[in-house]
Write a protein that holds these residues in place. Sequence first.
Motif, PDB file in Angstrom:
ATOM      1  N   ASP A   1      31.791  60.573  76.025  1.00 24.04           N
ATOM      2  CA  ASP A   1      31.408  59.603  74.993  1.00 24.04           C
ATOM      3  C   ASP A   1      30.059  59.954  74.378  1.00 24.04           C
ATOM      4  O   ASP A   1      29.865  59.827  73.163  1.00 24.04           O
ATOM      5  CB  ASP A   1      31.372  58.186  75.566  1.00 24.04           C
ATOM      6  N   ASN A   2      29.115  60.407  75.210  1.00 26.23           N
ATOM      7  CA  ASN A   2      27.805  60.823  74.700  1.00 26.23           C
ATOM      8  C   ASN A   2      27.932  62.032  73.772  1.00 26.23           C
ATOM      9  O   ASN A   2      27.273  62.091  72.727  1.00 26.23           O
ATOM     10  CB  ASN A   2      26.846  61.142  75.848  1.00 26.23           C
ATOM     11  N   GLU A   3      28.773  62.987  74.136  1.00 27.98           N
ATOM     12  CA  GLU A   3      28.993  64.163  73.290  1.00 27.98           C
ATOM     13  C   GLU A   3      29.657  63.782  71.976  1.00 27.98           C
ATOM     14  O   GLU A   3      29.315  64.312  70.918  1.00 27.98           O
ATOM     15  CB  GLU A   3      29.815  65.219  74.027  1.00 27.98           C
ATOM     16  N   VAL A   4      30.605  62.858  72.028  1.00 31.54           N
ATOM     17  CA  VAL A   4      31.273  62.394  70.811  1.00 31.54           C
ATOM     18  C   VAL A   4      30.258  61.707  69.892  1.00 31.54           C
ATOM     19  O   VAL A   4      30.249  61.948  68.672  1.00 31.54           O
ATOM     20  CB  VAL A   4      32.451  61.443  71.146  1.00 31.54           C
ATOM     21  N   ALA A   5      29.393  60.892  70.455  1.00 32.07           N
ATOM     22  CA  ALA A   5      28.378  60.205  69.651  1.00 32.07           C
ATOM     23  C   ALA A   5      27.444  61.213  68.980  1.00 32.07           C
ATOM     24  O   ALA A   5      27.099  61.055  67.793  1.00 32.07           O
ATOM     25  CB  ALA A   5      27.578  59.235  70.517  1.00 32.07           C
ATOM     26  N   LYS A   6      27.047  62.248  69.707  1.00 35.30           N
ATOM     27  CA  LYS A   6      26.190  63.281  69.116  1.00 35.30           C
ATOM     28  C   LYS A   6      26.916  64.014  67.996  1.00 35.30           C
ATOM     29  O   LYS A   6      26.337  64.289  66.941  1.00 35.30           O
ATOM     30  CB  LYS A   6      25.727  64.286  70.183  1.00 35.30           C
ATOM     31  N   ALA A   7      28.176  64.326  68.212  1.00 40.88           N
ATOM     32  CA  ALA A   7      28.951  65.031  67.185  1.00 40.88           C
ATOM     33  C   ALA A   7      29.122  64.160  65.943  1.00 40.88           C
ATOM     34  O   ALA A   7      29.021  64.654  64.812  1.00 40.88           O
ATOM     35  CB  ALA A   7      30.312  65.453  67.744  1.00 40.88           C
ATOM     36  N   GLU A   8      29.365  62.872  66.142  1.00 43.08           N
ATOM     37  CA  GLU A   8      29.524  61.962  65.007  1.00 43.08           C
ATOM     38  C   GLU A   8      28.224  61.847  64.222  1.00 43.08           C
ATOM     39  O   GLU A   8      28.237  61.830  62.986  1.00 43.08           O
ATOM     40  CB  GLU A   8      29.992  60.590  65.481  1.00 43.08           C
ATOM     41  N   ALA A   9      27.091  61.782  64.922  1.00 43.75           N
ATOM     42  CA  ALA A   9      25.799  61.706  64.246  1.00 43.75           C
ATOM     43  C   ALA A   9      25.529  62.985  63.458  1.00 43.75           C
ATOM     44  O   ALA A   9      25.041  62.933  62.322  1.00 43.75           O
ATOM     45  CB  ALA A   9      24.687  61.456  65.257  1.00 43.75           C
ATOM     46  N   SER A  10      25.858  64.113  64.033  1.00 48.80           N
ATOM     47  CA  SER A  10      25.674  65.387  63.340  1.00 48.80           C
ATOM     48  C   SER A  10      26.561  65.462  62.101  1.00 48.80           C
ATOM     49  O   SER A  10      26.124  65.908  61.024  1.00 48.80           O
ATOM     50  CB  SER A  10      25.988  66.540  64.294  1.00 48.80           C
ATOM     51  N   LEU A  11      27.799  65.032  62.236  1.00 48.64           N
ATOM     52  CA  LEU A  11      28.718  65.035  61.100  1.00 48.64           C
ATOM     53  C   LEU A  11      28.192  64.139  59.982  1.00 48.64           C
ATOM     54  O   LEU A  11      28.212  64.517  58.801  1.00 48.64           O
ATOM     55  CB  LEU A  11      30.103  64.580  61.552  1.00 48.64           C
ATOM     56  N   LYS A  12      27.702  62.966  60.339  1.00 44.74           N
ATOM     57  CA  LYS A  12      27.149  62.042  59.346  1.00 44.74           C
ATOM     58  C   LYS A  12      25.955  62.675  58.633  1.00 44.74           C
ATOM     59  O   LYS A  12      25.825  62.593  57.413  1.00 44.74           O
ATOM     60  CB  LYS A  12      26.731  60.736  60.028  1.00 44.74           C
ATOM     61  N   TYR A  13      25.088  63.344  59.396  1.00 47.45           N
ATOM     62  CA  TYR A  13      23.923  64.024  58.830  1.00 47.45           C
ATOM     63  C   TYR A  13      24.367  65.084  57.821  1.00 47.45           C
ATOM     64  O   TYR A  13      23.892  65.116  56.687  1.00 47.45           O
ATOM     65  CB  TYR A  13      23.111  64.662  59.959  1.00 47.45           C
ATOM     66  N   TRP A  14      25.295  65.961  58.232  1.00 44.44           N
ATOM     67  CA  TRP A  14      25.719  67.048  57.354  1.00 44.44           C
ATOM     68  C   TRP A  14      26.482  66.549  56.135  1.00 44.44           C
ATOM     69  O   TRP A  14      26.387  67.128  55.051  1.00 44.44           O
ATOM     70  CB  TRP A  14      26.522  68.095  58.128  1.00 44.44           C
ATOM     71  N   LYS A  15      27.214  65.469  56.277  1.00 44.51           N
ATOM     72  CA  LYS A  15      27.874  64.878  55.109  1.00 44.51           C
ATOM     73  C   LYS A  15      26.837  64.340  54.129  1.00 44.51           C
ATOM     74  O   LYS A  15      26.997  64.458  52.915  1.00 44.51           O
ATOM     75  CB  LYS A  15      28.832  63.764  55.532  1.00 44.51           C
ATOM     76  N   GLY A  16      25.755  63.760  54.671  1.00 52.77           N
ATOM     77  CA  GLY A  16      24.672  63.279  53.821  1.00 52.77           C
ATOM     78  C   GLY A  16      23.977  64.417  53.099  1.00 52.77           C
ATOM     79  O   GLY A  16      23.675  64.326  51.896  1.00 52.77           O
ATOM     80  N   VAL A  17      23.720  65.512  53.806  1.00 46.67           N
ATOM     81  CA  VAL A  17      23.103  66.689  53.187  1.00 46.67           C
ATOM     82  C   VAL A  17      24.021  67.228  52.098  1.00 46.67           C
ATOM     83  O   VAL A  17      23.582  67.541  50.980  1.00 46.67           O
ATOM     84  CB  VAL A  17      22.797  67.787  54.248  1.00 46.67           C
ATOM     85  N   ARG A  18      25.295  67.328  52.388  1.00 44.89           N
ATOM     86  CA  ARG A  18      26.263  67.831  51.410  1.00 44.89           C
ATOM     87  C   ARG A  18      26.270  66.955  50.160  1.00 44.89           C
ATOM     88  O   ARG A  18      26.291  67.458  49.026  1.00 44.89           O
ATOM     89  CB  ARG A  18      27.667  67.876  52.007  1.00 44.89           C
ATOM     90  N   ALA A  19      26.224  65.640  50.349  1.00 43.51           N
ATOM     91  CA  ALA A  19      26.236  64.735  49.214  1.00 43.51           C
ATOM     92  C   ALA A  19      24.999  64.966  48.336  1.00 43.51           C
ATOM     93  O   ALA A  19      25.097  64.980  47.097  1.00 43.51           O
ATOM     94  CB  ALA A  19      26.288  63.293  49.694  1.00 43.51           C
ATOM     95  N   LYS A  20      23.841  65.181  48.955  1.00 41.46           N
ATOM     96  CA  LYS A  20      22.613  65.436  48.193  1.00 41.46           C
ATOM     97  C   LYS A  20      22.682  66.774  47.472  1.00 41.46           C
ATOM     98  O   LYS A  20      22.216  66.902  46.338  1.00 41.46           O
ATOM     99  CB  LYS A  20      21.389  65.406  49.119  1.00 41.46           C
ATOM    100  N   VAL A  21      23.278  67.767  48.116  1.00 40.41           N
ATOM    101  CA  VAL A  21      23.435  69.079  47.479  1.00 40.41           C
ATOM    102  C   VAL A  21      24.332  68.962  46.259  1.00 40.41           C
ATOM    103  O   VAL A  21      24.067  69.572  45.207  1.00 40.41           O
ATOM    104  CB  VAL A  21      23.995  70.113  48.498  1.00 40.41           C
ATOM    105  N   MET A  22      25.378  68.169  46.362  1.00 37.54           N
ATOM    106  CA  MET A  22      26.320  68.037  45.254  1.00 37.54           C
ATOM    107  C   MET A  22      25.687  67.381  44.018  1.00 37.54           C
ATOM    108  O   MET A  22      26.111  67.648  42.907  1.00 37.54           O
ATOM    109  CB  MET A  22      27.543  67.241  45.702  1.00 37.54           C
ATOM    110  N   ILE A  23      24.669  66.541  44.219  1.00 36.22           N
ATOM    111  CA  ILE A  23      24.046  65.867  43.057  1.00 36.22           C
ATOM    112  C   ILE A  23      22.738  66.529  42.636  1.00 36.22           C
ATOM    113  O   ILE A  23      22.139  66.128  41.648  1.00 36.22           O
ATOM    114  CB  ILE A  23      23.826  64.370  43.332  1.00 36.22           C
ATOM    115  N   ALA A  24      22.314  67.549  43.371  1.00 40.45           N
ATOM    116  CA  ALA A  24      21.059  68.240  43.029  1.00 40.45           C
ATOM    117  C   ALA A  24      21.210  68.955  41.699  1.00 40.45           C
ATOM    118  O   ALA A  24      22.274  69.467  41.365  1.00 40.45           O
ATOM    119  CB  ALA A  24      20.687  69.225  44.131  1.00 40.45           C
ATOM    120  N   LYS A  25      20.128  68.972  40.952  1.00 42.77           N
ATOM    121  CA  LYS A  25      20.142  69.641  39.629  1.00 42.77           C
ATOM    122  C   LYS A  25      19.567  71.020  39.726  1.00 42.77           C
ATOM    123  O   LYS A  25      18.817  71.386  40.521  1.00 42.77           O
ATOM    124  CB  LYS A  25      19.353  68.825  38.636  1.00 42.77           C
TER     125      LYS A  25
END
Length: 64
Positions: free
Chosen positions: A40-64
């Motif tokens: 469960d701890n590993e799953v939580a870490k993986a989910e947090a990492s996925l959320k982080y990278w999705k956020g980074v990706r979203a910012k990259v997609m709107i960057a000018k």
Amino acid sequence: MELGKKSLRQMINESSVKVVDAYKNEHGDNWRFQCVESIDNEVAKAEASLKYWKGVRAKVMIAK
């Protein structure tokens, strides 16, 4: 399936056997609780990492 490549099902089965054996040896009768808690701890870490990278990706997609 290509020769030498394992399916996800095979990898899960092999990993599960290794994890169960390791936790039984290390924790005795309390192995299942400790194992599930660790997973469960590993799953939580993986989910947090996925959320982080999705956020980074979203910012990259709107960057000018």
